[in-house]
Design an enzyme around this catalytic site. Structure first.
Site, PDB file in Angstrom:
ATOM      1  N   CYS A   1      -0.694   3.929  -6.307  1.00 15.31           N
ATOM      2  CA  CYS A   1      -1.663   3.435  -5.363  1.00 15.31           C
ATOM      3  C   CYS A   1      -1.875   1.870  -5.882  1.00 15.31           C
ATOM      4  CB  CYS A   1      -2.988   3.845  -5.520  1.00 15.31           C
ATOM      5  SG  CYS A   1      -4.162   3.329  -4.629  1.00 15.31           S
TER       6      CYS A   1
ATOM      7  N   CYS B   1       0.859  -1.153  -0.235  1.00 11.04           N
ATOM      8  CA  CYS B   1      -0.126   0.190  -0.016  1.00 11.04           C
ATOM      9  C   CYS B   1       0.902   1.073   0.148  1.00 11.04           C
ATOM     10  CB  CYS B   1      -0.714  -0.086   1.353  1.00 11.04           C
ATOM     11  SG  CYS B   1      -1.652   1.382   1.464  1.00 11.04           S
TER      12      CYS B   1
HETATM   13  N1  DGL Z   1      -3.973   0.846  -1.889  1.00 11.84           N
HETATM   14  C1  DGL Z   1      -3.599   2.097  -1.120  1.00 11.84           C
HETATM   15  C2  DGL Z   1      -2.384   2.704  -1.832  1.00 11.84           C
HETATM   16  O1  DGL Z   1      -1.740   1.850  -2.512  1.00 11.84           O
HETATM   17  C3  DGL Z   1      -4.712   3.129  -1.033  1.00 11.84           C
HETATM   18  C4  DGL Z   1      -5.988   3.023  -1.249  1.00 11.84           C
HETATM   19  C5  DGL Z   1      -7.060   3.654  -0.004  1.00 11.84           C
HETATM   20  O2  DGL Z   1      -7.198   4.864  -0.063  1.00 11.84           O
HETATM   21  O3  DGL Z   1      -7.158   3.053   1.059  1.00 11.84           O
HETATM   22  O4  DGL Z   1      -2.113   3.746  -1.551  1.00 11.84           O
END
Ligand code: DGL
Length: 266
Positions: free
Chosen positions: A187, A77
């Site tokens: 993301c 993430c």
């Molecule tokens: N998957 C997360 C990232 O890589 C973010 C998604 C969210 O806002 O929870 O930043």
């Protein structure tokens, strides 16, 4: 520990399904490894949250994954990496692999000299992002694009639909019209939108970080003698902090076979 003899799992986490874009690459490269994946859907989305709150979640999840025996943890993430990866490395003995938007390769590969970075507010506000832009962003003009509601679409498995196409068009039409020829996915959720972006903007290259991060995790496992035994069978164990049923229903929509969703359920 002897080479290739560590049966403990790799830990991975994200606010939801996004980190599975890293998992699918990791599984392809290291099919014998078992992964414990923590989806923090009770706190989804991380993007607009205060970094201190995301850091707290990252610490709690890291503890949970260490309790589950994790030999290495992938912070799958970008938002949590921005908020917490440096502190996690200080506090835990287990090695961490984090995400950083692919600014460096994008700036080098751009022919127009203009690159669009698509990420959450939390990622743009973090020091990790500023440091890669300071170091590698000099060769290209960078358009920061906050992906409003894009992670939400992916969390519902809504990646191959008119709504997804419309959302990526709305986010990227401006930067592409201004000359951006590369879109960096900052993301992990957005990796699942790459086909929609390619379809909307055929002349633009899409650059994600799932594959390089999975590669880095494999390299670290080898370097630290943490690889799974030769006869090990890979598996995915899921921990979901929110609605598990809803999470499992999204998996087939993201290209995971129903069998894998069923296995993950057990
Ligand atoms: N998957 C997360 C990232 O890589 C973010 C998604 C969210 O806002 O929870 O930043």
């Amino acid at each position: 520990m002897l080479d290739g003899m560590d049966p403990r799992p790799v830990g991975m986490f994200d606010s939801g399904v996004g980190g599975l874009s890293v998992f699918r690459e990791f599984r392809r490269l290291a099919p014998r490894e078992r992964t414990v994946y923590f989806a923090d859907t009770a706190y989804f989305p991380y993007g607009p949250r205060d970094p201190g709150e995301v850091r707290k979640r990252a610490f709690a999840i890291a503890h949970r994954l260490v309790d589950a025996g994790a030999k290495l943890i992938v912070v799958a993430c970008n938002t949590a990496s921005a908020a917490a990866v440096a502190d996690l490395r200080q506090l835990f003995e287990v090695p961490f692999v984090g995400m950083v938007p692919a600014v460096k390769p994008a700036a080098r590969a751009s022919r127009s000299g203009r690159v669009a970075i698509l990420a959450t507010p939390g990622t743009f506000d973090g020091d990790l992002y500023s440091s890669v832009v300071d170091e590698f962003g000099k060769d290209a003009a960078i358009d920061r694009v906050v992906g409003h509601d894009l992670a939400e679409l992916v969390e519902l498995g809504d990646v191959d639909t008119p709504a997804a196409r419309e959302a990526v068009r709305a986010a990227l039409a401006g930067p592409v019209a201004n000359g951006a020829d590369i879109v960096v996915l900052g993301c992990t959720h957005y990796e699942f939108l790459a086909p929609a972006i390619n379809a909307e903007f055929p002349g633009v290259s899409v650059l994600g970080t799932g594959e390089p991060v999975a590669r880095r995790a494999c390299a670290l496992l080898a370097e630290l003698d943490l690889e799974a035994p030769p006869d090990a069978e890979g598996a995915l164990d899921l921990i979901v902090s929110g609605n598990r049923e809803a999470f499992l229903q999204t998996l087939p929509k993201l290209g995971f076979a129903p069998r894998e969703a069923a296995e993950a359920q057990s």
